[in-house]
Design a protein around this motif. Sequence first.
Motif, short mmCIF file in Angstrom:
data_model
loop_
_atom_site.label_atom_id
_atom_site.label_comp_id
_atom_site.label_asym_id
_atom_site.label_seq_id
_atom_site.Cartn_x
_atom_site.Cartn_y
_atom_site.Cartn_z
N ARG A 37 0.84 -1.20 0.00
CA ARG A 37 0.00 0.00 0.00
C ARG A 37 0.87 1.25 0.00
O ARG A 37 1.77 1.40 0.83
CB ARG A 37 -0.93 0.02 1.22
CG ARG A 37 -2.04 -1.02 1.11
CD ARG A 37 -3.10 -0.84 2.18
NE ARG A 37 -2.60 -1.16 3.51
CZ ARG A 37 -2.62 -0.34 4.55
NH1 ARG A 37 -3.09 0.89 4.42
NH2 ARG A 37 -2.17 -0.72 5.71
N ASP B 7 -2.60 -6.37 -7.19
CA ASP B 7 -3.30 -6.11 -5.92
C ASP B 7 -2.51 -5.17 -5.00
O ASP B 7 -2.60 -5.26 -3.77
CB ASP B 7 -3.61 -7.42 -5.18
CG ASP B 7 -4.68 -8.24 -5.89
OD1 ASP B 7 -5.35 -7.69 -6.78
OD2 ASP B 7 -4.84 -9.44 -5.56
N SER C 109 -2.12 -1.24 -3.78
CA SER C 109 -3.04 -0.11 -3.66
C SER C 109 -2.26 1.19 -3.59
O SER C 109 -1.42 1.37 -2.70
CB SER C 109 -3.91 -0.27 -2.40
OG SER C 109 -4.66 -1.46 -2.47
N GLY D 186 -3.16 5.07 -3.43
CA GLY D 186 -4.29 5.98 -3.32
C GLY D 186 -4.09 7.11 -2.34
O GLY D 186 -3.28 7.03 -1.42
N ASN E 189 -3.86 -3.44 -10.49
CA ASN E 189 -3.51 -2.75 -9.26
C ASN E 189 -4.52 -1.63 -9.02
O ASN E 189 -5.10 -1.10 -9.97
CB ASN E 189 -2.09 -2.17 -9.36
CG ASN E 189 -1.04 -3.26 -9.46
OD1 ASN E 189 -0.63 -3.84 -8.48
ND2 ASN E 189 -0.61 -3.55 -10.70
N ASP E 190 -4.77 -1.31 -7.77
CA ASP E 190 -5.76 -0.29 -7.42
C ASP E 190 -5.07 1.06 -7.34
O ASP E 190 -4.40 1.37 -6.36
CB ASP E 190 -6.42 -0.62 -6.08
CG ASP E 190 -7.23 -1.89 -6.14
OD1 ASP E 190 -8.13 -1.96 -7.00
OD2 ASP E 190 -6.96 -2.82 -5.35
N SER F 98 -11.75 3.67 -7.17
CA SER F 98 -11.99 2.58 -6.23
C SER F 98 -12.54 3.11 -4.91
O SER F 98 -12.25 4.24 -4.52
CB SER F 98 -10.69 1.82 -5.96
OG SER F 98 -10.16 1.29 -7.15
N VAL G 169 -10.60 0.14 -0.09
CA VAL G 169 -9.52 -0.63 -0.72
C VAL G 169 -8.19 -0.35 -0.05
O VAL G 169 -7.33 -1.23 0.08
CB VAL G 169 -9.45 -0.29 -2.23
CG1 VAL G 169 -8.16 -0.84 -2.86
CG2 VAL G 169 -10.65 -0.85 -2.96
N PHE G 170 -8.02 0.89 0.41
CA PHE G 170 -6.70 1.32 0.81
C PHE G 170 -6.43 1.11 2.29
O PHE G 170 -5.27 1.16 2.72
CB PHE G 170 -6.48 2.78 0.42
CG PHE G 170 -6.61 2.99 -1.06
CD1 PHE G 170 -5.59 2.61 -1.90
CD2 PHE G 170 -7.76 3.48 -1.60
CE1 PHE G 170 -5.71 2.77 -3.27
CE2 PHE G 170 -7.89 3.65 -2.98
CZ PHE G 170 -6.87 3.29 -3.81
#
Length: 290
Positions: free
Chosen positions: A201, A241, A243, A245, A267-268, A281, A285-286
């Motif tokens: 993340r 996968d 994240s 953000g 990937n987000d 998203s 998610v984060f």
Amino acid sequence: PGNVWHVPDDFATIQEAIDSGDVLDGDTILVGPGNRAGAFVTKAVEIKGTGGAVIDDGPIHSSGLIQGFRLLADSDGAVISHLRFEVDLAVMNGAAVDDVTVTHCTFANTVQGISNWIGSGWTISHNEIVDLRTRNGGGIGILVADYTGGIVSDNVVAHNKISGTLHVWSGDGGGYNGSGIVIYADFRWGRAGAEEIKNNRVVKNNVSMTSDTPNVVDIAAFELTDSRDDPSADPCLVIFDNSIGFNDFRGTVKQIALTPIELEDCNDISRNLGDNRGHGSHPSVFGPGG
């Protein structure tokens, strides 16, 4: 909680403290004001600066550059905090060490600030990185990467501020970008790259940088890279996968660099301030920012 040791009162250097049989996993090494040498870290200790302690020397890297701390076997769980780094390669993972925390440190004009090769479960948060340098490579604030064919996961890069100028070395051959934050599967020169880089993340960071010689080496605020130049290879089997953000990349012209571009599909990447807002998203998610 463990014992607290002081440099230079109890031990003349950080390395002497780490090497002492009296200093155990879970202990804290408080580093006093002034310029200090870094060390090879071989225990799960906290190394914490006080009074403006500066790391301006340390172990030599194989490239000839000066390291601050190199994390070696048995240092899983180490903490490095409240220090200022004025070296080439400030914090380097040298032995696939996991669960390291680097927090509330300042990195001044490093070639690479925090380099987590092959490590999982790191927390890299609330650091300030001011200016970067290249040396036919480098120019990297925070790196999460693998070249051994392993699995790199569950690292958190949060609440870091990366700003200033990328100073391009006069002898630099170029052909690459510097990076504020980069997640990288390194297959170059026949390396094994990564099996999986997943569930990392990158949240709530601020990256605002410019290159002084962008025609040689420019800088991207954030980079996701699978270095294989192979159209038949599926990058989403390797880097997925992750994240990215709630970051602010507006102060950097080149904001999100994906190599190859297909990495945006697995990937987000969302809700970043700047030109690359991703796919919207849901904030859940984060997760928490760390």
